[in-house]
Design a protein around this motif. Structure first.
Motif, PDB file in Angstrom:
ATOM      1  N   SER A   1     -46.954  55.548  51.232  1.00  0.00           N
ATOM      2  CA  SER A   1     -48.346  55.078  51.515  1.00  0.00           C
ATOM      3  C   SER A   1     -49.391  55.879  50.713  1.00  0.00           C
ATOM      4  CB  SER A   1     -48.626  55.076  53.064  1.00  0.00           C
ATOM      5  OG  SER A   1     -48.006  54.387  53.704  1.00  0.00           O
ATOM      6  N   TYR A   2     -49.025  57.368  50.656  1.00  0.00           N
ATOM      7  CA  TYR A   2     -50.140  57.985  49.826  1.00  0.00           C
ATOM      8  C   TYR A   2     -49.916  57.828  48.434  1.00  0.00           C
ATOM      9  CZ  TYR A   2     -51.581  62.090  47.185  1.00  0.00           C
ATOM     10  OH  TYR A   2     -52.248  63.137  46.496  1.00  0.00           O
ATOM     11  N   LEU A   3     -48.687  57.435  47.818  1.00  0.00           N
ATOM     12  CA  LEU A   3     -48.601  57.230  46.381  1.00  0.00           C
ATOM     13  C   LEU A   3     -49.344  55.884  46.012  1.00  0.00           C
ATOM     14  CD1 LEU A   3     -44.859  58.347  45.723  1.00  0.00           C
ATOM     15  CD2 LEU A   3     -46.820  59.399  44.869  1.00  0.00           C
ATOM     16  N   ASP A   4     -49.164  54.799  47.056  1.00  0.00           N
ATOM     17  CA  ASP A   4     -49.761  53.528  46.773  1.00  0.00           C
ATOM     18  C   ASP A   4     -51.331  53.899  46.792  1.00  0.00           C
ATOM     19  OD1 ASP A   4     -47.613  52.152  46.343  1.00  0.00           O
ATOM     20  OD2 ASP A   4     -47.103  51.623  48.382  1.00  0.00           O
ATOM     21  N   LEU A   5     -51.547  54.591  48.009  1.00  0.00           N
ATOM     22  CA  LEU A   5     -53.446  54.960  47.938  1.00  0.00           C
ATOM     23  C   LEU A   5     -53.599  55.597  46.814  1.00  0.00           C
ATOM     24  CD1 LEU A   5     -55.518  54.649  50.099  1.00  0.00           C
ATOM     25  CD2 LEU A   5     -54.741  57.024  50.802  1.00  0.00           C
ATOM     26  N   ARG A   6     -53.107  56.655  46.296  1.00  0.00           N
ATOM     27  CA  ARG A   6     -53.350  57.242  45.044  1.00  0.00           C
ATOM     28  C   ARG A   6     -53.403  56.261  43.581  1.00  0.00           C
ATOM     29  NH1 ARG A   6     -49.924  62.114  42.843  1.00  0.00           N
ATOM     30  NH2 ARG A   6     -48.886  60.604  42.000  1.00  0.00           N
ATOM     31  N   GLY A   7     -52.533  55.313  43.917  1.00  0.00           N
ATOM     32  CA  GLY A   7     -52.472  54.447  42.440  1.00  0.00           C
ATOM     33  C   GLY A   7     -53.396  53.142  42.728  1.00  0.00           C
ATOM     34  N   ASP A   8     -52.429  51.913  42.399  1.00  0.00           N
ATOM     35  CA  ASP A   8     -53.416  50.840  42.224  1.00  0.00           C
ATOM     36  C   ASP A   8     -53.440  49.934  43.606  1.00  0.00           C
ATOM     37  OD1 ASP A   8     -50.732  49.878  42.236  1.00  0.00           O
ATOM     38  OD2 ASP A   8     -50.814  49.104  40.222  1.00  0.00           O
ATOM     39  N   ALA A   9     -52.452  50.586  44.612  1.00  0.00           N
ATOM     40  CA  ALA A   9     -52.881  49.928  45.983  1.00  0.00           C
ATOM     41  C   ALA A   9     -51.864  48.658  45.980  1.00  0.00           C
ATOM     42  CB  ALA A   9     -54.269  49.496  46.492  1.00  0.00           C
ATOM     43  N   THR A  10     -50.952  48.516  45.139  1.00  0.00           N
ATOM     44  CA  THR A  10     -50.074  47.365  45.225  1.00  0.00           C
ATOM     45  C   THR A  10     -48.941  47.295  46.163  1.00  0.00           C
ATOM     46  OG1 THR A  10     -48.971  48.147  43.454  1.00  0.00           O
ATOM     47  CG2 THR A  10     -50.772  46.677  42.850  1.00  0.00           C
ATOM     48  N   GLN A  11     -48.950  48.553  46.679  1.00  0.00           N
ATOM     49  CA  GLN A  11     -47.797  48.780  47.755  1.00  0.00           C
ATOM     50  C   GLN A  11     -46.377  48.815  47.127  1.00  0.00           C
ATOM     51  OE1 GLN A  11     -48.296  46.176  50.969  1.00  0.00           O
ATOM     52  NE2 GLN A  11     -49.732  47.839  52.152  1.00  0.00           N
ATOM     53  N   ILE A  12     -46.297  49.105  45.799  1.00  0.00           N
ATOM     54  CA  ILE A  12     -44.999  48.981  45.085  1.00  0.00           C
ATOM     55  C   ILE A  12     -44.123  50.194  45.835  1.00  0.00           C
ATOM     56  CG2 ILE A  12     -43.819  49.588  42.918  1.00  0.00           C
ATOM     57  CD1 ILE A  12     -46.286  48.429  41.498  1.00  0.00           C
ATOM     58  N   SER A  13     -44.575  51.452  46.075  1.00  0.00           N
ATOM     59  CA  SER A  13     -44.030  52.549  46.598  1.00  0.00           C
ATOM     60  C   SER A  13     -43.455  52.304  47.864  1.00  0.00           C
ATOM     61  CB  SER A  13     -44.805  53.971  46.528  1.00  0.00           C
ATOM     62  OG  SER A  13     -45.175  54.211  45.295  1.00  0.00           O
ATOM     63  N   LEU A  14     -44.224  51.627  48.757  1.00  0.00           N
ATOM     64  CA  LEU A  14     -43.966  51.143  50.471  1.00  0.00           C
ATOM     65  C   LEU A  14     -42.892  50.215  50.233  1.00  0.00           C
ATOM     66  CD1 LEU A  14     -45.051  52.126  52.933  1.00  0.00           C
ATOM     67  CD2 LEU A  14     -46.307  49.965  53.047  1.00  0.00           C
ATOM     68  N   LYS A  15     -42.957  49.235  49.193  1.00  0.00           N
ATOM     69  CA  LYS A  15     -41.775  48.248  49.193  1.00  0.00           C
ATOM     70  C   LYS A  15     -40.549  49.102  48.821  1.00  0.00           C
ATOM     71  CE  LYS A  15     -44.905  44.438  48.091  1.00  0.00           C
ATOM     72  NZ  LYS A  15     -45.493  43.482  47.019  1.00  0.00           N
ATOM     73  N   ARG A  16     -40.916  49.605  47.910  1.00  0.00           N
ATOM     74  CA  ARG A  16     -39.372  50.563  47.551  1.00  0.00           C
ATOM     75  C   ARG A  16     -38.677  51.296  48.699  1.00  0.00           C
ATOM     76  NH1 ARG A  16     -41.735  52.526  41.764  1.00  0.00           N
ATOM     77  NH2 ARG A  16     -41.468  50.564  40.567  1.00  0.00           N
ATOM     78  N   VAL A  17     -39.557  51.926  49.356  1.00  0.00           N
ATOM     79  CA  VAL A  17     -38.994  52.756  50.435  1.00  0.00           C
ATOM     80  C   VAL A  17     -38.504  51.896  51.413  1.00  0.00           C
ATOM     81  CG1 VAL A  17     -39.795  54.454  52.184  1.00  0.00           C
ATOM     82  CG2 VAL A  17     -40.550  55.120  49.830  1.00  0.00           C
ATOM     83  N   ILE A  18     -39.120  50.884  51.821  1.00  0.00           N
ATOM     84  CA  ILE A  18     -38.753  49.972  52.941  1.00  0.00           C
ATOM     85  C   ILE A  18     -37.180  49.413  52.386  1.00  0.00           C
ATOM     86  CG2 ILE A  18     -39.020  47.897  53.827  1.00  0.00           C
ATOM     87  CD1 ILE A  18     -42.204  48.488  54.097  1.00  0.00           C
ATOM     88  N   ALA A  19     -37.020  48.939  51.102  1.00  0.00           N
ATOM     89  CA  ALA A  19     -35.794  48.851  50.728  1.00  0.00           C
ATOM     90  C   ALA A  19     -34.749  49.828  50.993  1.00  0.00           C
ATOM     91  CB  ALA A  19     -35.719  48.307  49.380  1.00  0.00           C
ATOM     92  N   LEU A  20     -35.254  51.103  50.854  1.00  0.00           N
ATOM     93  CA  LEU A  20     -34.160  52.192  50.864  1.00  0.00           C
ATOM     94  C   LEU A  20     -33.954  52.332  52.353  1.00  0.00           C
ATOM     95  CD1 LEU A  20     -32.877  54.820  49.614  1.00  0.00           C
ATOM     96  CD2 LEU A  20     -34.737  55.825  50.162  1.00  0.00           C
ATOM     97  N   LEU A  21     -35.021  52.348  53.192  1.00  0.00           N
ATOM     98  CA  LEU A  21     -34.613  52.572  54.750  1.00  0.00           C
ATOM     99  C   LEU A  21     -33.892  51.394  55.310  1.00  0.00           C
ATOM    100  CD1 LEU A  21     -38.409  53.229  55.892  1.00  0.00           C
ATOM    101  CD2 LEU A  21     -36.435  54.854  55.717  1.00  0.00           C
ATOM    102  N   ASP A  22     -33.889  50.191  54.719  1.00  0.00           N
ATOM    103  CA  ASP A  22     -32.913  49.194  55.085  1.00  0.00           C
ATOM    104  C   ASP A  22     -31.661  49.372  54.701  1.00  0.00           C
ATOM    105  OD1 ASP A  22     -34.848  47.591  56.209  1.00  0.00           O
ATOM    106  OD2 ASP A  22     -35.310  46.248  54.205  1.00  0.00           O
ATOM    107  N   LYS A  23     -31.473  49.851  53.569  1.00  0.00           N
ATOM    108  CA  LYS A  23     -30.057  50.287  52.994  1.00  0.00           C
ATOM    109  C   LYS A  23     -29.405  51.526  53.994  1.00  0.00           C
ATOM    110  CE  LYS A  23     -27.356  51.786  49.019  1.00  0.00           C
ATOM    111  NZ  LYS A  23     -27.396  52.299  47.689  1.00  0.00           N
ATOM    112  N   TYR A  24     -30.377  52.258  54.074  1.00  0.00           N
ATOM    113  CA  TYR A  24     -29.954  53.587  55.278  1.00  0.00           C
ATOM    114  C   TYR A  24     -29.534  52.910  56.648  1.00  0.00           C
ATOM    115  CZ  TYR A  24     -30.551  57.853  52.524  1.00  0.00           C
ATOM    116  OH  TYR A  24     -30.456  58.965  51.735  1.00  0.00           O
TER     117      TYR A  24
END
Length: 341
Positions: free
Chosen positions: A74-97
């Protein structure tokens, strides 16, 4: 203090890869967020992450919680262009875990509850008591699922999906699959439904493996334990105490990291044996709930982290052993044929 592996399970190297960062880059972000005075972004130890061990005091190796990984994304997306790319990547990782965690629980339940496993008529069978424990349910709930299946358009077939043998009900792999589907659709808890759904995927290769895995002879196990003691230079790998002519009262034993009964196929594997002081061995089993309770390397890691939190090198070694042993299991299971049921 040992950390809860149900909460903290995301390895920093996996989180860094998911966010397309280097580990050093992730460390810099975590250090910044941990030191921040802004409560909305500050990371806190024991909430967002725990320190597993140190390479040096300035280089902690962290394990993150779900909340910690999401906070960083969330911090990385807030610092970037707010497209929630980092959040989507982490959610995919969490699903796999999440799937990996469920599968690990199912495999452990299978290893520890297959004493009734038999092969008859080219099928593998488990009795109802073992099936109840594998699904982590009750006999009455399993019976209800069975009755519901029998009233459906695709009931279980006698001597194919289930059989009554010697006064006891048994289920085959195909019967286990039907129970898996039924419970995954009808249980109220989403977590329980997810668990039961994965049983049909995880169980067949594990049960195929257990059905053909050899049980080493006591002599082979004893030879492996002696080999491990010589490999470990007759030294307790936790305390460092040595049995020699000056310490004759020290008694060393070969501790099976994965229980030699439930995980019998690893009982004569030196990689699964660690040389430790007998008193420490007894203390571990008492801490774990008694000698009759099945143990795994995860339990021993928790014990060492609790009793000997400064043994960073040993803890790292145990994690490496864990990867080696799980890799061996995965390799063996991948060589198995498709289920015959």
């Amino acid at each position: 203090m040992p950390f809860d592996r149900e909460i903290f399970y995301i390895e920093e190297i996996k989180l860094a890869e998911s966010l397309e960062l280097t580990q050093q880059g992730l460390d810099e972000i975590v250090d910044f967020l941990q030191a921040s005075t802004d409560e909305s972004i500050r990371l806190k130890e024991w909430l967002h992450f725990v320190v597993q061990n140190y390479v040096t005091k300035q280089q902690p190796i962290r394990i993150f919680s779900r909340e910690g990984a999401l906070a960083i994304a969330s911090y990385l997306d807030l610092r970037g262009d707010a497209t929630q790319i980092s959040l989507k990547r982490v959610i995919a990782l969490l699903d796999k875990y999440s799937v990996n965690q469920i599968d690990a629980k199912i495999r452990r339940a299978l290893y520890e509850n297959t004493s009734s496993l038999v092969s008859r008529n080219k099928r593998h069978w488990l009795n109802r008591e073992d099936v109840v424990r594998i699904f982590i349910t009750t006999s009455s709930r399993l019976e209800q699922a069975f009755r519901d299946i029998q009233r459906s358009d695709f009931p279980m077939r006698m001597n194919i999906d289930f059989e009554d043998y010697d006064g006891m009900r048994f289920f085959s792999l195909s019967g286990l699959e039907k129970l898996s589907i039924e419970l995954s659709l009808k249980l109220r808890s989403e977590e329980r439904r997810a668990y039961c759904k994965r049983v049909s995927e995880v169980a067949p290769p594990v049960l195929e493996f257990l059905a053909i895995a050899p049980s080493p002879e006591p002599k082979q196990i004893e030879q492996a334990m002696n080999f491990a003691k010589n490999r470990d230079q007759k030294t307790c790998q936790v305390t460092g105490v040595v049995r020699d002519k000056y310490n004759q009262r020290i008694e060393l034993v070969g501790h099976h990291l994965y229980d030699k009964n439930a995980y019998h196929f690893l009982s004569a594997d030196p990689d699964n044996i660690l040389t430790i002081d007998k008193r420490l061995h007894e203390d571990f089993h008492q801490w774990n709930g008694g000698t009759q309770k099945t143990c795994t390397i995860d339990d021993f890691i928790d014990y060492v982290e609790w009793r000997y939190p400064d043994k960073h090198e040993l803890i790292l070694t145990l994690h490496n052993k864990q990867r080696v042993l799980m890799f061996k299991l995965a390799q063996v299971q991948r060589t198995l044929p498709e289920s015959r049921d």
